[in-house]
Scaffold this motif. Structure first.
Motif, PDB file in Angstrom:
ATOM      1  N   TRP A  28       0.824  -1.169   0.073  1.00 41.01           N
ATOM      2  CA  TRP A  28       0.025  -0.189   0.014  1.00 41.01           C
ATOM      3  C   TRP A  28       0.952   1.352  -0.032  1.00 41.01           C
ATOM      4  O   TRP A  28       0.510   2.257  -0.747  1.00 41.01           O
ATOM      5  CB  TRP A  28      -0.734   0.202   1.145  1.00 41.01           C
ATOM      6  CG  TRP A  28      -1.723   1.291   1.257  1.00 41.01           C
ATOM      7  CD1 TRP A  28      -2.472   1.898   0.238  1.00 41.01           C
ATOM      8  CD2 TRP A  28      -1.897   1.947   2.409  1.00 41.01           C
ATOM      9  NE1 TRP A  28      -3.235   3.178   1.046  1.00 41.01           N
ATOM     10  CE2 TRP A  28      -2.783   3.130   2.301  1.00 41.01           C
ATOM     11  CE3 TRP A  28      -1.347   1.759   3.735  1.00 41.01           C
ATOM     12  CZ2 TRP A  28      -3.127   3.890   3.245  1.00 41.01           C
ATOM     13  CZ3 TRP A  28      -1.635   2.780   4.674  1.00 41.01           C
ATOM     14  CH2 TRP A  28      -2.543   3.833   4.569  1.00 41.01           C
ATOM     15  N   GLN A  29       1.935   1.054   0.579  1.00 41.95           N
ATOM     16  CA  GLN A  29       2.931   2.488   0.587  1.00 41.95           C
ATOM     17  C   GLN A  29       3.573   2.574  -0.494  1.00 41.95           C
ATOM     18  O   GLN A  29       3.693   3.753  -0.827  1.00 41.95           O
ATOM     19  CB  GLN A  29       4.112   2.255   1.930  1.00 41.95           C
ATOM     20  CG  GLN A  29       3.213   2.365   3.131  1.00 41.95           C
ATOM     21  CD  GLN A  29       4.204   1.984   4.424  1.00 41.95           C
ATOM     22  OE1 GLN A  29       5.350   1.686   4.404  1.00 41.95           O
ATOM     23  NE2 GLN A  29       3.920   2.703   5.376  1.00 41.95           N
ATOM     24  N   GLN A  30       3.946   1.481  -1.444  1.00 39.34           N
ATOM     25  CA  GLN A  30       4.385   1.627  -2.501  1.00 39.34           C
ATOM     26  C   GLN A  30       3.597   2.370  -3.476  1.00 39.34           C
ATOM     27  O   GLN A  30       3.726   3.146  -4.173  1.00 39.34           O
ATOM     28  CB  GLN A  30       5.072   0.385  -3.116  1.00 39.34           C
ATOM     29  CG  GLN A  30       6.153  -0.223  -2.344  1.00 39.34           C
ATOM     30  CD  GLN A  30       6.518  -1.620  -2.839  1.00 39.34           C
ATOM     31  OE1 GLN A  30       5.860  -2.291  -3.380  1.00 39.34           O
ATOM     32  NE2 GLN A  30       7.591  -1.936  -2.425  1.00 39.34           N
ATOM     33  N   GLU A  31       2.169   1.775  -3.348  1.00 40.68           N
ATOM     34  CA  GLU A  31       1.229   2.079  -4.448  1.00 40.68           C
ATOM     35  C   GLU A  31       0.868   3.740  -3.838  1.00 40.68           C
ATOM     36  O   GLU A  31       0.842   4.451  -5.048  1.00 40.68           O
ATOM     37  CB  GLU A  31       0.038   1.475  -4.106  1.00 40.68           C
ATOM     38  CG  GLU A  31       0.015  -0.091  -4.717  1.00 40.68           C
ATOM     39  CD  GLU A  31       0.176   0.093  -6.444  1.00 40.68           C
ATOM     40  OE1 GLU A  31      -0.573   0.722  -6.816  1.00 40.68           O
ATOM     41  OE2 GLU A  31       0.642  -1.021  -6.921  1.00 40.68           O
ATOM     42  N   LYS A  32       0.858   4.070  -3.051  1.00 36.87           N
ATOM     43  CA  LYS A  32       0.599   5.627  -2.537  1.00 36.87           C
ATOM     44  C   LYS A  32       1.716   6.403  -2.866  1.00 36.87           C
ATOM     45  O   LYS A  32       1.515   7.573  -3.388  1.00 36.87           O
ATOM     46  CB  LYS A  32       0.615   5.575  -0.933  1.00 36.87           C
ATOM     47  CG  LYS A  32      -0.132   6.926  -0.515  1.00 36.87           C
ATOM     48  CD  LYS A  32      -0.562   6.807   1.018  1.00 36.87           C
ATOM     49  CE  LYS A  32       0.678   6.579   1.921  1.00 36.87           C
ATOM     50  NZ  LYS A  32       0.246   6.903   3.384  1.00 36.87           N
ATOM     51  N   LEU A  33       3.070   6.053  -3.093  1.00 31.88           N
ATOM     52  CA  LEU A  33       4.196   6.663  -3.216  1.00 31.88           C
ATOM     53  C   LEU A  33       4.042   6.763  -4.822  1.00 31.88           C
ATOM     54  O   LEU A  33       4.502   8.033  -5.195  1.00 31.88           O
ATOM     55  CB  LEU A  33       5.374   6.187  -2.844  1.00 31.88           C
ATOM     56  CG  LEU A  33       6.677   6.951  -3.026  1.00 31.88           C
ATOM     57  CD1 LEU A  33       6.707   8.138  -2.276  1.00 31.88           C
ATOM     58  CD2 LEU A  33       7.923   5.820  -2.569  1.00 31.88           C
ATOM     59  N   LEU A  34       3.925   6.008  -5.294  1.00 27.87           N
ATOM     60  CA  LEU A  34       3.785   6.014  -6.879  1.00 27.87           C
ATOM     61  C   LEU A  34       2.492   6.784  -7.255  1.00 27.87           C
ATOM     62  O   LEU A  34       2.743   7.643  -8.159  1.00 27.87           O
ATOM     63  CB  LEU A  34       3.375   4.743  -7.425  1.00 27.87           C
ATOM     64  CG  LEU A  34       3.041   4.605  -9.042  1.00 27.87           C
ATOM     65  CD1 LEU A  34       4.569   4.756  -9.674  1.00 27.87           C
ATOM     66  CD2 LEU A  34       2.725   3.100  -9.394  1.00 27.87           C
ATOM     67  N   LEU A  35       1.414   6.822  -6.611  1.00 23.45           N
ATOM     68  CA  LEU A  35       0.367   7.970  -6.949  1.00 23.45           C
ATOM     69  C   LEU A  35       0.743   9.339  -6.613  1.00 23.45           C
ATOM     70  O   LEU A  35       0.476  10.447  -7.441  1.00 23.45           O
ATOM     71  CB  LEU A  35      -0.807   7.401  -5.946  1.00 23.45           C
ATOM     72  CG  LEU A  35      -2.174   8.343  -6.317  1.00 23.45           C
ATOM     73  CD1 LEU A  35      -2.626   8.147  -7.682  1.00 23.45           C
ATOM     74  CD2 LEU A  35      -3.194   7.995  -5.304  1.00 23.45           C
ATOM     75  N   GLU A  36       1.491   9.625  -5.355  1.00 23.44           N
ATOM     76  CA  GLU A  36       1.829  10.805  -5.107  1.00 23.44           C
ATOM     77  C   GLU A  36       3.072  11.573  -6.192  1.00 23.44           C
ATOM     78  O   GLU A  36       2.995  12.816  -6.549  1.00 23.44           O
ATOM     79  CB  GLU A  36       2.671  10.873  -3.591  1.00 23.44           C
ATOM     80  CG  GLU A  36       1.571  10.626  -2.733  1.00 23.44           C
ATOM     81  CD  GLU A  36       2.166  10.483  -1.242  1.00 23.44           C
ATOM     82  OE1 GLU A  36       3.418  10.186  -1.208  1.00 23.44           O
ATOM     83  OE2 GLU A  36       1.377  10.389  -0.183  1.00 23.44           O
ATOM     84  N   SER A  38       3.221  10.540  -9.320  1.00 22.84           N
ATOM     85  CA  SER A  38       2.461  10.457 -10.728  1.00 22.84           C
ATOM     86  C   SER A  38       2.027  12.163 -10.800  1.00 22.84           C
ATOM     87  O   SER A  38       1.499  12.708 -10.078  1.00 22.84           O
ATOM     88  CB  SER A  38       1.267   9.852 -10.836  1.00 22.84           C
ATOM     89  OG  SER A  38       1.881   8.423 -10.601  1.00 22.84           O
ATOM     90  N   PHE A  39       2.576  12.583 -12.078  1.00 20.08           N
ATOM     91  CA  PHE A  39       2.044  13.921 -12.633  1.00 20.08           C
ATOM     92  C   PHE A  39       0.386  13.917 -12.866  1.00 20.08           C
ATOM     93  O   PHE A  39      -0.127  14.824 -12.613  1.00 20.08           O
ATOM     94  CB  PHE A  39       2.874  14.467 -13.414  1.00 20.08           C
ATOM     95  CG  PHE A  39       2.360  15.831 -14.330  1.00 20.08           C
ATOM     96  CD1 PHE A  39       2.582  16.919 -13.524  1.00 20.08           C
ATOM     97  CD2 PHE A  39       1.948  16.006 -15.583  1.00 20.08           C
ATOM     98  CE1 PHE A  39       2.295  18.514 -13.915  1.00 20.08           C
ATOM     99  CE2 PHE A  39       1.389  17.146 -15.949  1.00 20.08           C
ATOM    100  CZ  PHE A  39       1.783  18.281 -15.042  1.00 20.08           C
ATOM    101  N   ASP A  40       0.183  12.976 -13.533  1.00 17.06           N
ATOM    102  CA  ASP A  40      -1.263  12.701 -14.120  1.00 17.06           C
ATOM    103  C   ASP A  40      -1.595  11.323 -14.025  1.00 17.06           C
ATOM    104  O   ASP A  40      -1.540  10.453 -14.706  1.00 17.06           O
ATOM    105  CB  ASP A  40      -1.337  13.252 -15.566  1.00 17.06           C
ATOM    106  CG  ASP A  40      -2.744  13.426 -16.025  1.00 17.06           C
ATOM    107  OD1 ASP A  40      -3.733  13.432 -15.072  1.00 17.06           O
ATOM    108  OD2 ASP A  40      -3.034  12.918 -17.234  1.00 17.06           O
TER     109      ASP A  40
END
Length: 73
Positions: A28-36, A38-40
């Motif tokens: 979940w932390q990895q996914e959240k970091l990827l989302l943060e 991401s530009f779009d």
């Protein structure tokens, strides 16, 4: 005699639950970091992050219901 087996099984499943809980927390932390970062972000990334969070929260509630605690030194 019967209670020993029950306690052993409970301990075994609680350990598995804690391992899964840690794995899903990291995911979940990895996914959240990827989302943060991401530009779009696409809808798929947003959905994957929400799914990962839901899985982690589900396991966290299960651990709380079972009164599972981490032994910290």
């Amino acid at each position: 005699m019967f209670f020993q087996r029950k306690d052993r099984l409970r301990k075994e499943y609680n350990e598995k639950l804690l391992k899964q809980l840690n794995r899903y927390k990291e995911h979940w932390q990895q996914e959240k970091l990827l989302l943060e970062k991401s530009f779009d972000p696409s809808e798929e990334v947003i959905c994957q992050t929400k799914i990962a969070e839901a899985k982690y929260i589900f396991l966290l509630r299960e651990a709380k219901q079972r009164n599972v605690t981490l032994m910290r030194s």
